[in-house]
Design a protein around this motif. Sequence first.
Motif, PDB file in Angstrom:
ATOM      1  N   TYR A 104       0.943  -1.261  -0.131  1.00  0.00           N
ATOM      2  CA  TYR A 104      -0.144   0.025  -0.172  1.00  0.00           C
ATOM      3  C   TYR A 104       0.861   1.079  -0.143  1.00  0.00           C
ATOM      4  CZ  TYR A 104      -4.323  -2.460   0.406  1.00  0.00           C
ATOM      5  OH  TYR A 104      -5.386  -3.258   0.308  1.00  0.00           O
ATOM      6  N   GLU A 105       0.448   2.338  -0.697  1.00  0.00           N
ATOM      7  CA  GLU A 105       1.172   3.302  -0.925  1.00  0.00           C
ATOM      8  C   GLU A 105       0.128   4.620  -0.671  1.00  0.00           C
ATOM      9  OE1 GLU A 105       3.477   3.477  -4.290  1.00  0.00           O
ATOM     10  OE2 GLU A 105       4.618   1.491  -3.926  1.00  0.00           O
ATOM     11  N   HIS A 106       0.732   5.794  -0.457  1.00  0.00           N
ATOM     12  CA  HIS A 106       0.138   6.901  -0.488  1.00  0.00           C
ATOM     13  C   HIS A 106       0.529   7.971  -1.428  1.00  0.00           C
ATOM     14  CE1 HIS A 106      -1.846   6.748   3.594  1.00  0.00           C
ATOM     15  NE2 HIS A 106      -0.793   5.914   3.606  1.00  0.00           N
ATOM     16  N   PHE A 107      -0.546   8.588  -2.104  1.00  0.00           N
ATOM     17  CA  PHE A 107      -0.179   9.723  -3.227  1.00  0.00           C
ATOM     18  C   PHE A 107      -1.100  10.911  -2.652  1.00  0.00           C
ATOM     19  CE2 PHE A 107      -1.135  11.936  -7.179  1.00  0.00           C
ATOM     20  CZ  PHE A 107       0.143  12.078  -7.487  1.00  0.00           C
ATOM     21  N   LYS A 108      -0.382  11.962  -2.912  1.00  0.00           N
ATOM     22  CA  LYS A 108      -1.229  13.299  -2.555  1.00  0.00           C
ATOM     23  C   LYS A 108      -1.236  14.211  -3.918  1.00  0.00           C
ATOM     24  CE  LYS A 108       0.285  13.633   2.180  1.00  0.00           C
ATOM     25  NZ  LYS A 108       1.107  14.005   3.039  1.00  0.00           N
ATOM     26  N   GLY A 109      -2.315  14.556  -4.352  1.00  0.00           N
ATOM     27  CA  GLY A 109      -2.748  15.079  -5.420  1.00  0.00           C
ATOM     28  C   GLY A 109      -4.203  15.412  -5.647  1.00  0.00           C
ATOM     29  N   PHE A 110      -4.544  15.809  -6.964  1.00  0.00           N
ATOM     30  CA  PHE A 110      -5.697  16.089  -7.300  1.00  0.00           C
ATOM     31  C   PHE A 110      -6.446  15.077  -8.277  1.00  0.00           C
ATOM     32  CE2 PHE A 110      -3.983  20.136  -6.096  1.00  0.00           C
ATOM     33  CZ  PHE A 110      -4.904  20.747  -5.570  1.00  0.00           C
ATOM     34  N   LEU A 111      -7.590  14.821  -8.197  1.00  0.00           N
ATOM     35  CA  LEU A 111      -8.183  13.790  -9.210  1.00  0.00           C
ATOM     36  C   LEU A 111      -8.355  14.581 -10.615  1.00  0.00           C
ATOM     37  CD1 LEU A 111      -9.759  11.251  -9.806  1.00  0.00           C
ATOM     38  CD2 LEU A 111     -11.909  12.609  -9.280  1.00  0.00           C
ATOM     39  N   LYS A 112      -7.666  14.118 -11.685  1.00  0.00           N
ATOM     40  CA  LYS A 112      -7.958  14.684 -12.935  1.00  0.00           C
ATOM     41  C   LYS A 112      -9.003  13.900 -13.750  1.00  0.00           C
ATOM     42  CE  LYS A 112      -4.372  17.228 -12.662  1.00  0.00           C
ATOM     43  NZ  LYS A 112      -4.292  18.521 -12.254  1.00  0.00           N
TER      44      LYS A 112
END
Length: 143
Positions: A104-112
């Motif tokens: 499992y990993e985390h990603f921070k950003g905006f839904l495109k």
Amino acid sequence: MDEKRLIEQKIFNDTSAYNDIMNIPYHQSKRHLPMNQLDRAFQFAPFGALEGFNDLINEKTEFYSRKKYTTSADEQIIMRQLKYLRTHPLKVDVNYFNDESGYYEHFKGFLKKINWTKGRATFDELSVAILNIRSIKLIEKKL
């Protein structure tokens, strides 16, 4: 000899069913040369492609042994969050299962974008299967 060996000997050594063809002379073709041993072995080469298949399955099984599958209630929450993020561009922290690493990993950003037919959501440069998303959390803006 024990009984098992007697039965095996009778089954596998009894050639009486083939008596009608046992004494027929071997017919060698006049049109075709006999196949050499190397060519005969090449006939079975396609099965060699399956040789590493078990290793690949075991490797993927090990990857997916760490995956925690979401419940239907969690899936519904994630779907609602994705639908909301389509119309409200907010920065989120996505916790997802990475098929490549098996963790499992985390990603921070905006839904495109969301491709519902393929079941994938794209966050900035990351494309992830929707079923691999464990949670989506809003990143609070600090004032």
